[in-house]
Write a protein that holds these residues in place. Structure first.
Motif, PDB file in Angstrom:
ATOM      1  N   GLU A  59       0.850  -1.185   0.000  1.00  0.00           N
ATOM      2  CA  GLU A  59       0.000   0.000   0.000  1.00  0.00           C
ATOM      3  C   GLU A  59       0.890   1.241   0.000  1.00  0.00           C
ATOM      4  O   GLU A  59       1.973   1.246   0.569  1.00  0.00           O
ATOM      5  N   TYR A  60       0.391   2.306  -0.605  1.00  0.00           N
ATOM      6  CA  TYR A  60       1.233   3.471  -0.846  1.00  0.00           C
ATOM      7  C   TYR A  60       0.866   4.679   0.000  1.00  0.00           C
ATOM      8  O   TYR A  60       1.502   5.715  -0.100  1.00  0.00           O
ATOM      9  N   GLY A  61      -0.174   4.560   0.830  1.00  0.00           N
ATOM     10  CA  GLY A  61      -0.501   5.635   1.746  1.00  0.00           C
ATOM     11  C   GLY A  61      -1.090   6.857   1.106  1.00  0.00           C
ATOM     12  O   GLY A  61      -1.145   7.924   1.710  1.00  0.00           O
ATOM     13  N   SER A  62      -1.557   6.754  -0.127  1.00  0.00           N
ATOM     14  CA  SER A  62      -2.152   7.886  -0.820  1.00  0.00           C
ATOM     15  C   SER A  62      -3.671   7.753  -0.792  1.00  0.00           C
ATOM     16  O   SER A  62      -4.231   6.865  -0.155  1.00  0.00           O
ATOM     17  N   GLU A  63      -4.329   8.663  -1.502  1.00  0.00           N
ATOM     18  CA  GLU A  63      -5.788   8.592  -1.573  1.00  0.00           C
ATOM     19  C   GLU A  63      -6.242   7.279  -2.199  1.00  0.00           C
ATOM     20  O   GLU A  63      -7.246   6.704  -1.812  1.00  0.00           O
ATOM     21  N   PRO A  65      -4.523   3.894  -2.309  1.00  0.00           N
ATOM     22  CA  PRO A  65      -3.314   3.266  -1.783  1.00  0.00           C
ATOM     23  C   PRO A  65      -2.852   2.025  -2.534  1.00  0.00           C
ATOM     24  O   PRO A  65      -1.762   1.530  -2.275  1.00  0.00           O
TER      25      PRO A  65
END
Length: 273
Positions: A59-63, A65
């Motif tokens: 997961e990338y931790g963005s809106e 993810p």
């Protein structure tokens, strides 16, 4: 490290490949998948798995993810529905045959075994439960690419021919956003008269029966999956059959001589002396 440029619609790439394997005598040599080395040279994150059980994409931790698109090339595992569902655009696959001809795990090998004169590459969507049953988005124009010297080409040589073709088609599919629904699918030519499948190559397929297999089939298998072998028993002696390794450079004349020596009956061939 890969970074997005104004000319691309790819923000980042993670590479998922199979685990390192032990090989060689005594299993002392550890061999990595070739793509692992290339990915590390490019500074791309690498994930090595042999099963999707218990594994999830990073997961990338963005809106948004999760990954947007899964791309599978010669991976050998079915990408499960739960992972495809996480990806906004599902998945793409590059398959080295003219689907629906030769779906399966070993299209290159079966292209040679079946004596195909032409070949090609297909870019398709990833089906959530079946191999090679996705929507065909791009394909080598019919009737395909002419195979150079089809009676002598090997699997390695066929891969060398098709790899750059598949790579270019994949880049174009991503660049032209063919992965975004609704798909502009190409028709499957189900009415073909010479369709076949390309199942996984097994060790049993390397065992040759000179009474059962034709010269052309044996030579095709030798170039596709060799080296091959046969079994023989000694005249007048009991005991287990002897396993005979056949040379990878054998030709039609060699096979003719062997077939005459070993006969055309359904019995195991025998060795004098």
């Amino acid at each position: 490290m890969y970074s997005k440029t104004p000319q691309t619609n790819v923000a980042s790439i993670d590479v998922v490949t199979r685990t390192d394997k032990r090989s060689g005598r005594g299993l002392k040599v550890i061999t990595s998948p070739p793509i692992k080395t290339v990915a590390q040279q490019l500074g791309l994150p690498v994930h090595q798995i042999d099963t999707f059980r218990g594994w999830s994409p990073p997961e990338y931790g963005s809106e948004n993810p999760y990954i947007n698109l899964v791309v599978a090339v010669s991976f050998g595992l079915l990408i499960p529905r739960r992972i495809l569902n996480l990806a906004r655009y599902g998945g793409l696959n590059v398959h080295p045959s003219m689907l629906p001809d030769l779906p399966g795990a070993a299209p290159l090998q079966w292209t040679i075994i079946h004596g195909r004169q032409t070949t090609g590459v297909t870019v398709q969507t990833l089906h959530p439960s079946k191999f090679d049953q996705g929507v065909i988005l791009d394909q080598t124009p019919s009737p395909g690419l002419t195979i150079p010297d089809p009676d002598h080409i090997t699997t390695k040589e066929l891969l060398t021919l098709l790899a750059p073709v598949g790579a270019e088609m994949l880049v174009n599919a991503i660049r032209n956003k063919l992965y975004i629904p609704p798909y502009e699918s190409l028709p499957r030519r189900e009415n073909g008269t010479n369709l076949a499948t390309a199942p996984k190559i097994t060790s049993e397929m390397r065992t040759i029966n000179f009474a059962k297999h034709s010269d052309s089939e044996i030579l095709g298998r030798n170039r596709a999956i060799g080296p091959l072998h046969a079994f023989a028993t000694r005249d007048g002696l009991s005991g287990d059959a002897v396993r005979l390794k056949l040379s990878t450079d054998m030709c039609g004349r060699t096979l003719c001589d062997l077939a005459k020596k070993w006969g055309s009956s359904g019995k195991r061939p025998t060795i004098n002396g």
